[in-house]
Structure formats: structure tokens, C-alpha cells
Design a protein around this motif. Sequence first.
Motif, PDB file in Angstrom:
ATOM      1  N   PRO A   5      19.135  -2.572 -16.484  1.00  0.00           N
ATOM      2  CA  PRO A   5      19.603  -1.431 -17.283  1.00  0.00           C
ATOM      3  C   PRO A   5      18.682  -0.226 -17.157  1.00  0.00           C
ATOM      4  CG  PRO A   5      19.670  -3.462 -18.572  1.00  0.00           C
ATOM      5  CD  PRO A   5      18.936  -3.773 -17.312  1.00  0.00           C
ATOM      6  N   GLU A   6      17.390  -0.477 -16.939  1.00  0.00           N
ATOM      7  CA  GLU A   6      16.425   0.615 -16.846  1.00  0.00           C
ATOM      8  C   GLU A   6      16.735   1.534 -15.664  1.00  0.00           C
ATOM      9  OE1 GLU A   6      14.546  -2.908 -18.796  1.00  0.00           O
ATOM     10  OE2 GLU A   6      15.702  -2.570 -16.955  1.00  0.00           O
ATOM     11  N   ILE A   7      17.318   0.962 -14.603  1.00  0.00           N
ATOM     12  CA  ILE A   7      17.656   1.765 -13.425  1.00  0.00           C
ATOM     13  C   ILE A   7      19.021   2.402 -13.576  1.00  0.00           C
ATOM     14  CG2 ILE A   7      18.159   1.630 -10.944  1.00  0.00           C
ATOM     15  CD1 ILE A   7      16.039  -0.545 -10.766  1.00  0.00           C
ATOM     16  N   ILE A   8      19.966   1.655 -14.108  1.00  0.00           N
ATOM     17  CA  ILE A   8      21.328   2.163 -14.219  1.00  0.00           C
ATOM     18  C   ILE A   8      21.431   3.327 -15.197  1.00  0.00           C
ATOM     19  CG2 ILE A   8      22.240   0.761 -16.108  1.00  0.00           C
ATOM     20  CD1 ILE A   8      23.988   1.008 -12.745  1.00  0.00           C
ATOM     21  N   LYS A   9      20.398   3.517 -16.025  1.00  0.00           N
ATOM     22  CA  LYS A   9      20.428   4.656 -16.955  1.00  0.00           C
ATOM     23  C   LYS A   9      19.480   5.774 -16.519  1.00  0.00           C
ATOM     24  CE  LYS A   9      16.900   2.989 -20.234  1.00  0.00           C
ATOM     25  NZ  LYS A   9      16.635   2.614 -21.642  1.00  0.00           N
ATOM     26  N   LEU A  10      19.031   5.713 -15.258  1.00  0.00           N
ATOM     27  CA  LEU A  10      18.117   6.727 -14.740  1.00  0.00           C
ATOM     28  C   LEU A  10      18.913   8.005 -14.480  1.00  0.00           C
ATOM     29  CD1 LEU A  10      15.086   6.779 -14.060  1.00  0.00           C
ATOM     30  CD2 LEU A  10      15.685   6.218 -11.703  1.00  0.00           C
ATOM     31  N   SER A  11      18.886   8.912 -15.430  1.00  0.00           N
ATOM     32  CA  SER A  11      19.796  10.059 -15.418  1.00  0.00           C
ATOM     33  C   SER A  11      19.546  11.019 -14.262  1.00  0.00           C
ATOM     34  CB  SER A  11      19.700  10.816 -16.741  1.00  0.00           C
ATOM     35  OG  SER A  11      18.385  11.284 -16.965  1.00  0.00           O
ATOM     36  N   LEU A  68       6.788   0.612  -4.846  1.00  0.00           N
ATOM     37  CA  LEU A  68       7.535   1.863  -4.772  1.00  0.00           C
ATOM     38  C   LEU A  68       7.749   2.486  -6.145  1.00  0.00           C
ATOM     39  CD1 LEU A  68      10.280   0.847  -2.186  1.00  0.00           C
ATOM     40  CD2 LEU A  68       8.234   2.190  -1.770  1.00  0.00           C
ATOM     41  N   GLY A  69       7.707   1.682  -7.172  1.00  0.00           N
ATOM     42  CA  GLY A  69       7.866   2.214  -8.524  1.00  0.00           C
ATOM     43  C   GLY A  69       6.743   3.149  -8.924  1.00  0.00           C
ATOM     44  N   ASN A  70       5.654   3.173  -8.146  1.00  0.00           N
ATOM     45  CA  ASN A  70       4.547   4.081  -8.425  1.00  0.00           C
ATOM     46  C   ASN A  70       4.798   5.487  -7.906  1.00  0.00           C
ATOM     47  OD1 ASN A  70       3.114   1.912  -9.518  1.00  0.00           O
ATOM     48  ND2 ASN A  70       2.200   1.394  -7.535  1.00  0.00           N
ATOM     49  N   LEU A  71       5.853   5.663  -7.112  1.00  0.00           N
ATOM     50  CA  LEU A  71       6.103   6.938  -6.443  1.00  0.00           C
ATOM     51  C   LEU A  71       6.976   7.818  -7.329  1.00  0.00           C
ATOM     52  CD1 LEU A  71       6.750   5.503  -2.862  1.00  0.00           C
ATOM     53  CD2 LEU A  71       4.597   6.293  -3.860  1.00  0.00           C
ATOM     54  N   THR A  72       6.363   8.457  -8.271  1.00  0.00           N
ATOM     55  CA  THR A  72       7.109   9.193  -9.297  1.00  0.00           C
ATOM     56  C   THR A  72       7.747  10.469  -8.776  1.00  0.00           C
ATOM     57  OG1 THR A  72       5.061  10.263 -10.005  1.00  0.00           O
ATOM     58  CG2 THR A  72       5.716   8.249 -11.167  1.00  0.00           C
ATOM     59  N   LEU A  73       7.354  10.937  -7.570  1.00  0.00           N
ATOM     60  CA  LEU A  73       7.977  12.128  -6.981  1.00  0.00           C
ATOM     61  C   LEU A  73       9.150  11.772  -6.075  1.00  0.00           C
ATOM     62  CD1 LEU A  73       4.857  14.282  -5.987  1.00  0.00           C
ATOM     63  CD2 LEU A  73       6.239  14.413  -8.068  1.00  0.00           C
ATOM     64  N   LEU A  74       9.412  10.474  -5.914  1.00  0.00           N
ATOM     65  CA  LEU A  74      10.440  10.033  -4.972  1.00  0.00           C
ATOM     66  C   LEU A  74      11.802  10.596  -5.341  1.00  0.00           C
ATOM     67  CD1 LEU A  74      10.404   8.222  -2.455  1.00  0.00           C
ATOM     68  CD2 LEU A  74      11.180   6.343  -3.905  1.00  0.00           C
ATOM     69  N   SER A 111       0.810  -1.225   0.000  1.00  0.00           N
ATOM     70  CA  SER A 111       0.000   0.000   0.000  1.00  0.00           C
ATOM     71  C   SER A 111       0.837   1.265   0.000  1.00  0.00           C
ATOM     72  CB  SER A 111      -0.926   0.001   1.220  1.00  0.00           C
ATOM     73  OG  SER A 111      -0.181  -0.140   2.417  1.00  0.00           O
ATOM     74  N   ILE A 112       2.127   1.127   0.282  1.00  0.00           N
ATOM     75  CA  ILE A 112       2.993   2.303   0.261  1.00  0.00           C
ATOM     76  C   ILE A 112       3.015   2.950  -1.129  1.00  0.00           C
ATOM     77  CG2 ILE A 112       5.174   1.159  -0.344  1.00  0.00           C
ATOM     78  CD1 ILE A 112       6.547   2.845   1.756  1.00  0.00           C
ATOM     79  N   GLY A 113       2.755   2.149  -2.148  1.00  0.00           N
ATOM     80  CA  GLY A 113       2.751   2.670  -3.510  1.00  0.00           C
ATOM     81  C   GLY A 113       1.612   3.620  -3.808  1.00  0.00           C
ATOM     82  N   LYS A 114       0.653   3.740  -2.864  1.00  0.00           N
ATOM     83  CA  LYS A 114      -0.468   4.657  -3.051  1.00  0.00           C
ATOM     84  C   LYS A 114      -0.171   6.054  -2.518  1.00  0.00           C
ATOM     85  CE  LYS A 114      -3.822   0.879  -2.584  1.00  0.00           C
ATOM     86  NZ  LYS A 114      -4.982   0.368  -1.799  1.00  0.00           N
ATOM     87  N   LEU A 115       0.965   6.203  -1.856  1.00  0.00           N
ATOM     88  CA  LEU A 115       1.312   7.499  -1.248  1.00  0.00           C
ATOM     89  C   LEU A 115       2.084   8.336  -2.252  1.00  0.00           C
ATOM     90  CD1 LEU A 115       2.329   6.158   2.269  1.00  0.00           C
ATOM     91  CD2 LEU A 115       0.089   6.874   1.455  1.00  0.00           C
ATOM     92  N   HIS A 116       1.372   8.883  -3.197  1.00  0.00           N
ATOM     93  CA  HIS A 116       2.007   9.481  -4.374  1.00  0.00           C
ATOM     94  C   HIS A 116       2.764  10.771  -4.090  1.00  0.00           C
ATOM     95  CE1 HIS A 116       0.187   6.504  -6.964  1.00  0.00           C
ATOM     96  NE2 HIS A 116      -1.005   6.757  -6.432  1.00  0.00           N
ATOM     97  N   ALA A 128      12.536   2.301 -12.227  1.00  0.00           N
ATOM     98  CA  ALA A 128      12.879   3.226 -13.316  1.00  0.00           C
ATOM     99  C   ALA A 128      11.782   4.260 -13.548  1.00  0.00           C
ATOM    100  CB  ALA A 128      13.137   2.440 -14.605  1.00  0.00           C
ATOM    101  N   ASN A 129      10.584   4.002 -12.992  1.00  0.00           N
ATOM    102  CA  ASN A 129       9.507   4.987 -13.095  1.00  0.00           C
ATOM    103  C   ASN A 129       9.723   6.182 -12.176  1.00  0.00           C
ATOM    104  OD1 ASN A 129       8.137   3.270 -14.883  1.00  0.00           O
ATOM    105  ND2 ASN A 129       7.110   2.205 -13.189  1.00  0.00           N
TER     106      ASN A 129
END
Length: 439
Positions: free
Chosen positions: A335-341, A289-295, A264-269, A314-315
Motif C-alpha cells: 500500500p505504501e507504493i500504491i499511494k505514492l502520489s 534503491l529506496g535510498n534514492l529519493t531523487l529517483l 551499493s547503487i543505493g549510495k548514488l543519491h 515508497a521513500n
Amino acid sequence: MWNGVSCSKRHPGRVVSLFLQSQGLVGLLSPNIGNLSFLRVIDLQNNTFSCLIPQEIGRLRRLQVIEFSNNSFGGGIPTNLSQCTSLYYLNLIDNKLTGGIVPEIASLVRLQHLGLSVNMLSGTIPPFLGNLTDLLRRSLGTCQFQGEIPESLTRLSRLWFLVMSDDGLTGSIPLGLFNPPSVEHFGFDFNRLNGNIPVDICSTLPKLRRLYLNYNNFSGALPASLSNSSLIESIEVGAVLTDLVGLTSLLADTNNLKGLIPSSIGKLHNLQYITIHENRLTNEKPFSLGNLTLLNALSLALNNLSGSIPQSLANCTNLSELNLSYNNFSGLIPPEIIKLSSISIGLDLSHNVLTGTIPSEVGALRNLGYMDLSHNRLSGTIPPSLGSCVMLSLLHLERNSFQGEIPDSLRALRGLEYLDLSQNNLSGVIPRFLVEISG
């Protein structure tokens, strides 16, 4: 008339208030302050007064407000304050006061604000503080207190600000302290307290906004009742979370919390900072946690997390720091995370059981300050694209199984201060540019 000095209209020439905050005043406070018998308010905060607070202040029977915070007053709390029976506000925070909380404070039955934090006060928390039943705000943190929290403090039913952080307190928090219905700020972090966090904490503290209990020895499950509160803004302990939609920071580091990280932590946007390192949390896939785009920062280090690192992180395109070290994560580095600029402060995946190679996409981390991939089972060659991480100052790749030569592209890392490639299977010669960088 002087700036900051007010006189009585009914009694001309009688000073009733001194507002002299942030005036650059230094030295001692004259004992003659005791001659201002009509004084009701004295505000000297944010100056550099030193030496003792004069006992003569006890002559001021009309005094209602003492604001001496952020000075350098030393010695003990004046015992003659007991004569200031009209006092309702006493703030001595951030000074150099020593000794204990004097029993004369018990005479100040009208006191609503008591601030003694950030001093060198010592001894135990006296039970008589529980008699100051008008208290709304009590701050006793960052001193040198010790011992247990007295049960008598549970009588302070009007409190809205309750902080005793960074002392040497032991034992458990009396259950009655979780009951004052007006409490908004509850802080006992950085102590040696133990026991369980009450399961109904948000039912008994319905106005709670900030909860600080980290750096203690609490155990047991995370309280599910916190999910019933929509007011909470910041937690430093951890919780079963569903409806805390306003939460921006979740810090629960250095406790004995165990169990699963709730999906449910993924709902805390609105979450921007999550730090739950150094606990006993387990879960193979705790990554809604991948739902937390402001993290902005995520630290789950020093737990018992396992499985693969989820690609969904990566989100989190605002992530500037990621620390998953000292767990049991396995498999490949996504790779999706390692290229997170966006990752610019640091990337720490050390002390896991990761395998495979460093993805060539690592070159996207052009603003990265430090990288630690040490103590894994990584293999292959060090990718030349690592030379594109031009802001690196620390690079740890030790205790892996890297092969081949040190790539010449690393010469571009002109700001590198620390490089550890030890205990790998590298071959070839030490490049001359490493000597040039160190020089």
C-alpha cells in the motif's frame, strides 16, 4: 560588407570566412564557391542546402573548417576534399549523404574533427581512418555501416569523443579502443556488438564521463572498475557502482547482463533515471534503491527479479514512473507504493505472480496516466477508490481473479481510452457508463 562574410585584412576583397548558419538558405551550393581561394572557414550549418556538395570545394587549398551539419546535402562525400590539406574540421552530420567513406579522406592528415553521423552512408568502416592520428573527435553514428570495427582505429590515441552508435556493427570492440586516455564520451550503443566489457575500463579511460553500450549483445559481469570514477555523469550499460556520486542516469537496457543488482547503487543519491530492463538480472532484494529519493523513473522490467516488492520504494517521493513488469515478484502490492502520489506517468506491475487485492490507497494516484496490473494472481473486488485516478487513459487488469461487479465509481474516468478487464471472475452487468465513456 555582408553579415557573416569576412575579408582578409592583408588582402582586401578576399573572402576568408563565411558564417551563414541558420539563415534559412535553400537550394544548391554554387560551384563558384571554388573561386574563393582565400577561404579558410565555411559554416553553413542549420540551413536547407540540398543536391551535391560541389567538387569545386577541393580548390580551396587554404580551407581549414567545413561546417555543413543539419542540411540536406546528398550524393557522396566529395573526393576532391583530398586537396584541402589544411582542413582540420569536417562536419557533415545530419544530411542525406550516400555511399561509403571515400579513401581520399585519408589525405586529410591534419583532421581533428570528423563528423559523418546521421546520414545514409554505408559499407564498412575503412581501416585508413586509423591513419588520421590527430583526430580528437570522431562521430560516425546513425548511418548504415556494417561489419566489424577495424583494429587500426586503436591508433587514434588523442580521441576524447568516440561515437559509432546506431550502425550495423558486429563483432567485438577492439581492446585498444578502451585505451585512449583522453576519451570522455564513449558510445557504441544500438549495434550488434558482443564480447565482455573490460574489467579495467575506468583505469584505461580515466577521464570517462559518458558511456553508451546498451542495445548490444554484451555478456559477462558488470565491470567493478567503474566504481573508481567520480567523473562519470551518465552510463547506458550498467556497472558495479559505489563512488559514482555524480551519476544522474543509469541505462543498461537490452543486453545480456546477469548477476545481482549491487546494493551499493543505493549510495548514488543523485540518480534520477534507472533503466535496466531486458537483461538477466536476479536478486530477491535489490532495493537499496529506496535510498534514492531523487529517483524519477525506475524500470527493471524483463529480468529475473523475485521476492516481494520492497516497501522502501515508497521513500522515492519524486518517482513518476515505475515499471517492474515481466519478473517473478510475488506477495502483496505494498500500500505504501500504491499511494505514492508522485507517480503520474505510469505504474506497470504486470506479468508477475502478485497476490491479494488492489489496496484501496490506489485512489491517491490522481495524476496517473496508465496502470497495468494484468497477468498476476490478484483477487478480491476492484476497489471503488480506483475511480479517483481521474487522469487514467489506459487501465489493464486482465488475467487476474477479480470478483464482483465493475464499480460505478469508474464512471469518473472520463479520459479513459483503453480498459481491459478480460479473463477475470467479474459478475453483474456491463455498466452503462462504459458505453458513455467509449462514445
